[in-house]
Design an enzyme around this catalytic site. Structure first.
Site, PDB file in Angstrom:
ATOM      1  N   GLN A 130       0.860  -1.188   0.000  1.00  0.00           N
ATOM      2  CA  GLN A 130       0.000   0.000   0.000  1.00  0.00           C
ATOM      3  C   GLN A 130       0.894   1.235   0.000  1.00  0.00           C
ATOM      4  O   GLN A 130       1.735   1.378   0.897  1.00  0.00           O
ATOM      5  CB  GLN A 130      -0.869  -0.052   1.259  1.00  0.00           C
ATOM      6  CG  GLN A 130      -1.686   1.167   1.545  1.00  0.00           C
ATOM      7  CD  GLN A 130      -1.607   1.556   3.017  1.00  0.00           C
ATOM      8  OE1 GLN A 130      -0.594   1.375   3.669  1.00  0.00           O
ATOM      9  NE2 GLN A 130      -2.689   2.098   3.538  1.00  0.00           N
ATOM     10  N   SER A 133       1.875   7.064   2.050  1.00  0.00           N
ATOM     11  CA  SER A 133       2.714   8.060   2.722  1.00  0.00           C
ATOM     12  C   SER A 133       3.836   8.569   1.831  1.00  0.00           C
ATOM     13  O   SER A 133       4.428   7.806   1.058  1.00  0.00           O
ATOM     14  CB  SER A 133       3.337   7.462   3.982  1.00  0.00           C
ATOM     15  OG  SER A 133       2.354   6.915   4.804  1.00  0.00           O
ATOM     16  N   SER A 165       5.581  -0.607   3.572  1.00  0.00           N
ATOM     17  CA  SER A 165       5.888  -1.925   4.147  1.00  0.00           C
ATOM     18  C   SER A 165       5.888  -2.981   3.049  1.00  0.00           C
ATOM     19  O   SER A 165       4.957  -3.054   2.241  1.00  0.00           O
ATOM     20  CB  SER A 165       4.840  -2.311   5.202  1.00  0.00           C
ATOM     21  OG  SER A 165       4.764  -1.333   6.198  1.00  0.00           O
ATOM     22  N   GLU A 248      -7.146  -0.790   7.117  1.00  0.00           N
ATOM     23  CA  GLU A 248      -5.825  -0.895   7.738  1.00  0.00           C
ATOM     24  C   GLU A 248      -5.936  -0.794   9.256  1.00  0.00           C
ATOM     25  O   GLU A 248      -5.334  -1.574   9.997  1.00  0.00           O
ATOM     26  CB  GLU A 248      -4.916   0.232   7.204  1.00  0.00           C
ATOM     27  CG  GLU A 248      -3.552   0.250   7.877  1.00  0.00           C
ATOM     28  CD  GLU A 248      -2.566   1.201   7.209  1.00  0.00           C
ATOM     29  OE1 GLU A 248      -3.004   2.144   6.529  1.00  0.00           O
ATOM     30  OE2 GLU A 248      -1.357   0.986   7.387  1.00  0.00           O
ATOM     31  N   GLU A 375      -2.546  10.360  17.766  1.00  0.00           N
ATOM     32  CA  GLU A 375      -3.161  11.699  17.805  1.00  0.00           C
ATOM     33  C   GLU A 375      -4.212  11.829  16.702  1.00  0.00           C
ATOM     34  O   GLU A 375      -5.291  12.384  16.913  1.00  0.00           O
ATOM     35  CB  GLU A 375      -2.085  12.789  17.612  1.00  0.00           C
ATOM     36  CG  GLU A 375      -1.110  12.942  18.776  1.00  0.00           C
ATOM     37  CD  GLU A 375      -0.042  11.841  18.814  1.00  0.00           C
ATOM     38  OE1 GLU A 375       0.155  11.146  17.800  1.00  0.00           O
ATOM     39  OE2 GLU A 375       0.580  11.673  19.878  1.00  0.00           O
TER      40      GLU A 375
END
Ligand SMILES: Cc1cc2nc3c(=O)[nH]c(=O)nc-3n(C[C@H](O)[C@H](O)[C@H](O)COP(=O)(O)OP(=O)(O)OC[C@H]3O[C@@H](n4cnc5c(N)ncnc54)[C@H](O)[C@@H]3O)c2cc1C
Length: 406
Positions: A130, A133, A165, A248, A375
């Site tokens: 995937q 990022s 990953s 995810e 967060e």
């Protein structure tokens, strides 16, 4: 076949339970007694294991038969999860391929995409990664810069991803790229399938604190994507990305193979007994607390997995599962380090529990980051579950190309 019925089983479920039990006895080791074939690496082992699961009709349990799944119900999946819980399933390298990419392919792929890609994904012949990022877009993934530009009958991809990953062993990837820069950031994204064997894609492994290299930088330099590898509609990639992020979060926070749990309490209880610490009142209190948290994780996970198996995309409850899984992982880290003591920093040649828990300790921080940080999960829960005011966003209606960035 084993007679492994449970109260409430129909005859069909009873037979299925026996089938799963027989498969596990023949193909797996129990947790804590893992003996991997030393000739094979983890990825080869995972591919082979997945092929044998598929051969036994136990791969892709809830996915349609016509696309390579077993076409069974959510209850069959629960039975599989229950029966296999005490066993070590050597399929961790497939976690993203199956936990995130497969449900997205099934939910949003065209029938042609589903029949072209799902069977090989399900039986482990292909593994998927995937790619969301980027160096300038992690929590704010909608701000990403990788560009896909249409050129006749193909898309041309340029840019960089990071923290991908498994990219170093994956055959395909799902990438989100900017296809329309002159609209607000969420409106100009599209999702594509990419062939990781394309020589225009360079994968560079990153080395982690644990010494392993689980994730990578990925560079695209004029990589080509066929137009029929667009997933969903053009410029609608954000809604697919949100769905994938929720898959995810569920997979990390509530999946049975996720890093945040794996029913480790029993392993820690065994460890406490082995180290003669099981009667210590503080240890007992820590282990009881952990057991309760793990049960709660199990209940949240079961509820969400049922919804996913019934064909629903998980909503913000995926964030509750993810945050809970990350908090649980930190508790496991602390309790295990207390138990193993100095062996968590230095251990003998046989490895033993020190090495095992030290590796877990070093991985635990990553669980609070992967799939969206703690967060970010708290923001989502605040805004979308509790109905608190949204974070101010002065650039909400500004075209992506006009938003200031580094
Ligand atoms: C083990 C692991 C595996 C990963 N695998 C993949 C993968 O396969 N594919 C992929 O695409 N990515 C992957 N990632 C990347 C992961 O999704 C990002 O690291 C994550 O989304 C955070 O982005 P960032 O690292 O850029 O941090 P930043 O977004 O720069 O955040 C830095 C800090 O600011 C805080 N912060 C940011 N925005 C807010 C806000 N609005 N409110 C409050 N605090 C905020 C964050 O919580 C964090 O503490 C992986 C990461 C890890 C650790």
């Amino acid at each position: 076949m084993s007679d492994a019925s449970e109260p409430g089983d129909t005859s069909d479920l009873q037979a299925f339970r026996g089938q799963v039990q027989d498969f596990l006895v023949a193909n797996c080791a129990r947790r804590g007694e893992v003996s991997m074939d030393e000739a094979d690496d983890e990825v080869t082992t995972a591919r082979r294991f997945q092929a044998s699961l598929a051969g036994a009709g136990l791969a892709g349990i809830t996915f349609p038969r016509e696309f390579g799944g077993a076409g069974l119900s959510a209850t069959h999946q629960e039975v599989f999860d229950d029966v296999s819980a005490p066993w070590h399933l050597p399929n961790l390298p497939l976690a993203i391929s199956h936990g995130m990419c497969l449900p997205v392919l099934n939910q949003f792929g065209t029938d042609a995409q589903r029949s072209d890609f799902m069977p090989d994904n399900i039986n482990g012949r292909t593994i998927w990664c995937q790619m969301f990022s980027e160096p300038g877009a992690g929590s704010d993934v909608a701000g990403l810069s990788t560009r896909a530009v249409r050129d006749g009958d193909r898309w041309v991809l340029n840019g960089q991803k990071v923290w991908t990953s498994g990219a170093h062993y994956c055959d395909y990837g799902i990438v989100v790229a900017r296809t329309e820069p002159d609209v607000p950031k969420h409106q100009g994204l599209s999702m594509f399938i990419v062939d990781m064997a394309d020589p225009a894609i360079e994968v560079r492994p990153l080395r982690q604190i644990s010494g392993e290299s689980g994730f990578n930088e990925v560079f695209f330099t004029d990589a080509h994507i066929p137009t029929d590898w667009l997933l969903g509609d053009l410029n609608q990639g954000w809604s697919l990305a949100v769905a994938m992020l929720m898959f995810e979060r569920v997979s990390i926070g509530a999946g049975r193979g996720g890093l945040g749990g794996e029913r480790v309490t029993q392993n820690l209880i065994n460890l406490a007994r082995q180290l003669d610490k099981a009667e210590d009142p503080r240890t007992r209190q820590d282990l009881a607390d952990l057991w309760i948290r793990e049960r709660i994780k199990g209940f949240i996970g079961r509820r969400i997995r049922d919804a996913v198996a019934a064909g629903r995309v998980p909503g913000p409850e995926g964030s509750i599962a993810k945050l809970n899984g990350a908090l649980l992982a930190r508790t496991i880290r602390d309790v295990s380090m207390e138990l193993v003591g100095a062996a968590g920093q230095a251990w003998g040649p046989d490895g033993g529990d020190g090495e095992r828990w030290s590796t877990f300790c070093l991985s635990a921080a990553g669980i609070s980051i992967a799939g969206g940080t703690d967060e970010v999960q708290r923001n989502i829960i605040g805004e979308r579950v509790l109905g608190l005011p949204r974070e101010p966003n002065p650039f909400k209606d500004v075209a992506w190309e006009d938003v200031p960035r580094n």
